[in-house]
Design a protein around this motif. Structure first.
Motif, PDB file in Angstrom:
ATOM      1  N   ASP A 383       0.831  -1.209   0.000  1.00 38.45           N
ATOM      2  CA  ASP A 383       0.000   0.000   0.000  1.00 38.45           C
ATOM      3  C   ASP A 383       0.863   1.256   0.000  1.00 38.45           C
ATOM      4  OD1 ASP A 383      -2.441  -1.251  -0.076  1.00 38.45           O
ATOM      5  OD2 ASP A 383      -2.735  -1.229   2.099  1.00 38.45           O
ATOM      6  N   PHE A 386       2.000   3.032  -3.157  1.00 36.57           N
ATOM      7  CA  PHE A 386       1.011   3.752  -3.953  1.00 36.57           C
ATOM      8  C   PHE A 386       0.331   4.884  -3.179  1.00 36.57           C
ATOM      9  CE2 PHE A 386       1.412  -0.471  -5.816  1.00 36.57           C
ATOM     10  CZ  PHE A 386       1.613  -0.153  -7.146  1.00 36.57           C
ATOM     11  N   THR A 387       0.590   4.981  -1.884  1.00 37.40           N
ATOM     12  CA  THR A 387      -0.032   6.049  -1.098  1.00 37.40           C
ATOM     13  C   THR A 387       0.975   7.082  -0.594  1.00 37.40           C
ATOM     14  OG1 THR A 387       0.147   4.710   0.921  1.00 37.40           O
ATOM     15  CG2 THR A 387      -1.903   4.537  -0.340  1.00 37.40           C
ATOM     16  N   ALA A 390       0.679  10.774  -1.450  1.00 32.07           N
ATOM     17  CA  ALA A 390      -0.554  10.887  -2.238  1.00 32.07           C
ATOM     18  C   ALA A 390      -1.373  12.109  -1.847  1.00 32.07           C
ATOM     19  CB  ALA A 390      -1.393   9.618  -2.093  1.00 32.07           C
ATOM     20  N   ARG A 398      -4.795  10.564  -7.344  1.00 33.85           N
ATOM     21  CA  ARG A 398      -4.917   9.479  -6.362  1.00 33.85           C
ATOM     22  C   ARG A 398      -5.670   8.292  -6.950  1.00 33.85           C
ATOM     23  NH1 ARG A 398      -6.025  13.979  -3.072  1.00 33.85           N
ATOM     24  NH2 ARG A 398      -8.265  13.500  -3.065  1.00 33.85           N
ATOM     25  N   GLU A 399      -6.697   8.565  -7.733  1.00 33.30           N
ATOM     26  CA  GLU A 399      -7.456   7.476  -8.354  1.00 33.30           C
ATOM     27  C   GLU A 399      -6.589   6.686  -9.328  1.00 33.30           C
ATOM     28  OE1 GLU A 399     -10.788   9.427 -10.091  1.00 33.30           O
ATOM     29  OE2 GLU A 399     -11.952   9.476  -8.215  1.00 33.30           O
ATOM     30  N   GLU A 402      -4.506   4.375  -7.346  1.00 34.88           N
ATOM     31  CA  GLU A 402      -5.303   3.266  -6.821  1.00 34.88           C
ATOM     32  C   GLU A 402      -5.516   2.195  -7.876  1.00 34.88           C
ATOM     33  OE1 GLU A 402      -6.797   2.609  -3.682  1.00 34.88           O
ATOM     34  OE2 GLU A 402      -5.224   4.030  -3.140  1.00 34.88           O
ATOM     35  N   ALA A 405      -2.455   0.179  -8.081  1.00 32.02           N
ATOM     36  CA  ALA A 405      -2.204  -0.605  -6.867  1.00 32.02           C
ATOM     37  C   ALA A 405      -3.025  -1.885  -6.820  1.00 32.02           C
ATOM     38  CB  ALA A 405      -2.505   0.240  -5.631  1.00 32.02           C
ATOM     39  N   ALA A 406      -4.209  -1.879  -7.420  1.00 24.70           N
ATOM     40  CA  ALA A 406      -5.173  -2.975  -7.243  1.00 24.70           C
ATOM     41  C   ALA A 406      -4.591  -4.358  -7.536  1.00 24.70           C
ATOM     42  CB  ALA A 406      -6.419  -2.710  -8.087  1.00 24.70           C
ATOM     43  N   ARG A 409      -2.058  -5.394  -4.808  1.00 25.34           N
ATOM     44  CA  ARG A 409      -2.706  -5.714  -3.538  1.00 25.34           C
ATOM     45  C   ARG A 409      -3.307  -7.121  -3.581  1.00 25.34           C
ATOM     46  NH1 ARG A 409      -5.425   0.262  -3.163  1.00 25.34           N
ATOM     47  NH2 ARG A 409      -3.836   1.244  -1.827  1.00 25.34           N
TER      48      ARG A 409
END
Length: 626
Positions: A383, A386-387, A390, A398-399, A402, A405-406, A409
């Motif tokens: 996490d 990617f954060t 941010a 930020r989107e 995300e 990142a999906a 994760r």
């Protein structure tokens, strides 16, 4: 450095648009950041004029494999180097280019063309990248992303000097951490080919094939099985330096007090390859002190390169941040932050060079500095990539992070250790190191054994948690140069020793008999005390900007936001983020300031002259304790 560009028409038999080849010949002057007078060019055009391979190099004639090889009705160009020069012929003849490229020794990418098809392939690390794009008329791929973009834009616009179109959402990663955590580039429509991948265009149709990364074996259950895997890695490393046996001058090794460059010193020593060692830093820095001991133990020449200082010795002398940033942008194509130390362009020097960059591959990738292996902690680590920073981004930025990142994760939920191992290979090596390596290739011959295909394949087949313990690397050093076992390492002790819960009586006796490390106390673990000496973290001028340097960084970011590029920059960096960064700077968030300064300069200036006149060097006060 070699630069290759492949262009193929989407409709077989239709000649390539003249503007595309003209734009490539024109664009090479900004996409290949070396003196134009040093560049030689080669070109191949298919019989029907519907495909081309263009190659450029600033390397001396006769250095390495030919810039463009030919045989069997095909031509090919390589970047990087092959461990076995005979593999050039195998790559020319291979029915499946990607399969041969991923298994051949060396660190390289390959571009190939014939009248029937064109293709390119990356190795297991993509440290020598392949970038690609397509338009309604052509497929384009090459070793420099900017050149690929300019050729594709020429096909779209018909202009021989097309402008750059930025992929603004993709730059969120550059703003946050200073390199790409994706296969994106700063250029709209241009992507990076994954590791162990092949791109092929035949009959106007493009296909991309990606081979899976090697599966890791379970941790060996016996000491004998452990030794076998250690020896397997040692053999792969020895094969990786085989081409250096014929070098006419000693290899130049950048040596520190750490693990990875020490392993290279031991490797060259065992292989019987002459080398000299050099360390950058002050005389009392642990890296210098310990590197000197390593060199002495192996009987090799060692030099110290000290930072440039003012005449009175009170200040460091550093480049103007705009000069530094323009150099990084031209060398790394906007894919690396000016926070990083990137050497300026100089005359090409064919003497082979080595450094410990990328050695974490042998120590579990991003596991090597992960203290907690609990699943929840591993998920937090993923996490964090990617954060981080941010809060400086817009909602759209930020989107975008995300979305990237999906999948990681999801992979982390299934297998956290392997995910962090592969994440390091994909992005820290495949994007950060690839960008940094480009800056080295333009001026010399870096030979990275840690990025050799066979070394990486062997390393990834070893359990990543066991590699994280550092027992594997320690074992290989012992195979190559047993005398280095008693030389301390800088920083933290060997992890397998620090985490060992039980020790034998012999271990305890050895500890007491070993001498103290420089500046330390009688120690534990191989080589005596391995705590940092001195304990305080080394001072870093880039993270401690004061006076004029801090003002220039802050002003450069603010000015860019007021320029024509404001609309683009504010697509990822909003006013709230600007206020947050301004409030923290220069005490905190300095790394993010360097990243944003880099992106701001790129969007404002494009790829301007990396050595602009009239920008003086700066003096940075050194702490009195130094």
């Amino acid at each position: 450095m070699r630069v290759h560009l492949v262009v193929a028409a989407r409709r077989p038999g239709v000649p390539l648009p003249p503007a595309v080849l003209a734009a490539a010949r024109e664009g090479i002057t900004c996409a290949f950041p070396v003196p134009p007078a040093t560049v030689t060019a080669r070109e191949w055009l298919s019989a029907r004029g519907d495909a081309a391979l263009l190659s450029w190099s600033n390397e001396p004639e006769g250095h390495g494999t030919p810039v463009m090889c030919a045989g069997g009705g095909r031509v090919a160009g390589l970047t990087g180097h092959l461990a076995d020069p005979a593999d050039a012929d195998r790559l020319l003849a291979a029915p499946r280019l990607g399969e041969v490229a991923a298994h051949a020794g060396g660190c390289f990418s390959v571009f190939r063309a014939s009248d029937e098809e064109v293709g390119a392939a990356t190795g297991l690390t993509r440290a020598c990248p392949v970038f690609f794009a397509e338009t309604s008329e052509v497929h384009v791929f090459g070793s420099r992303a900017l050149l690929v973009h300019l050729a594709a834009r020429a096909a779209e616009t018909g202009s021989e000097r097309p402008g750059i179109v930025w992929d603004v959402p993709a730059l969120e990663s550059m703003v946050r951490i200073g390199y790409f955590l994706s296969d994106e580039t700063p250029f709209d429509g241009v992507g990076a080919l994954p590791p162990a991948a092949e791109i092929r265009v035949a009959a106007g149709r493009r296909t991309v094939t990606v081979a899976p990364l090697p599966e890791a074996r379970p941790r060996p259950a016996s000491r004998r099985a452990m030794r076998a895997q250690v020896n397997e890695l040692a053999d792969a490393l020895l094969a990786a330096v085989e081409p250096l046996r014929g070098t006419t001058e000693p290899v130049r090794l950048s040596l520190t007090g750490g693990r990875d460059s020490r392993l290279l010193a031991a490797l060259l020593h065992r292989a019987g390859i002459p080398f000299t060692a050099a360390t950058a830093g002050e005389d009392d820095h642990p890296d210098v002190v310990l590197a000197r001991r390593v060199a002495s133990a192996l009987g090799v020449e060692h030099r110290v390169t000290r930072p440039k200082r003012s005449e009175d010795g009170a200040d460091l002398v550093v480049p103007h941040p705009l000069t530094r940033t323009r150099n990084v942008l031209s060398a790394c194509e906007g894919m690396l932050s000016a926070y990083e130390n990137v050497p300026a362009a100089t005359r090409f020097d064919p003497v082979p060079r080595m450094s410990g960059h990328g050695g974490e591959i042998l120590r579990g990738g991003f596991l090597q500095n992960q203290e907690d292996l609990e699943p929840r902690a591993l998920r937090r680590r993923v996490d964090g990539f990617f954060t981080r920073n941010a809060d400086l981004l817009t909602r759209e930025g930020r989107e975008h992070a995300e979305i990237l990142a999906a999948p990681w994760r999801e992979r982390c939920r299934a297998d956290g250790p392997r995910t962090l191992d592969h994440f390091y290979l994909m992005y820290r090596v495949g994007r950060w190191h690839a960008a940094s390596r480009a800056s080295l290739l333009r001026t010399g011959t870096p030979v990275p054994p840690f990025l050799d295909n066979r070394v990486v394949r062997t390393a990834l087949s070893i359990d990543p948690v066991w590699r994280r313990s550092e027992e594997v690397v320690h074992g290989v050093i012992g195979v190559f140069a047993p005398r280095l076992r008693d030389v301390p390492i800088e920083g933290k002790p060997w992890r397998f020793e620090a985490e060992r819960t039980e020790t034998t009586l012999l271990d305890r006796v050895r500890r007491r008999l070993r001498p103290p490390a420089p500046g330390g106390r009688p120690g534990n673990g191989p080589g005596g005390d391995v705590s940092r000496a001195p304990a305080a973290k080394a001072w870093n001028w880039r993270l401690n900007p004061t006076g004029e340097l801090a003002e220039l960084l802050g002003t450069g970011i603010a000015d860019a936001r007021g320029e024509v590029v404001a609309e683009q920059l504010t697509g990822i960096f909003d006013e709230a983020g600007a206020a947050t960064l301004s409030a923290a700077f220069p005490a905190r968030r300095v790394d993010a300031a360097w990243h944003l300064y880099t992106v701001s300069t790129m969007l404002t200036e494009g790829f301007a002259d990396p050595a602009p006149p009239g920008l003086p060097t700066l003096r940075v006060p050194r702490p009195a304790s130094r």
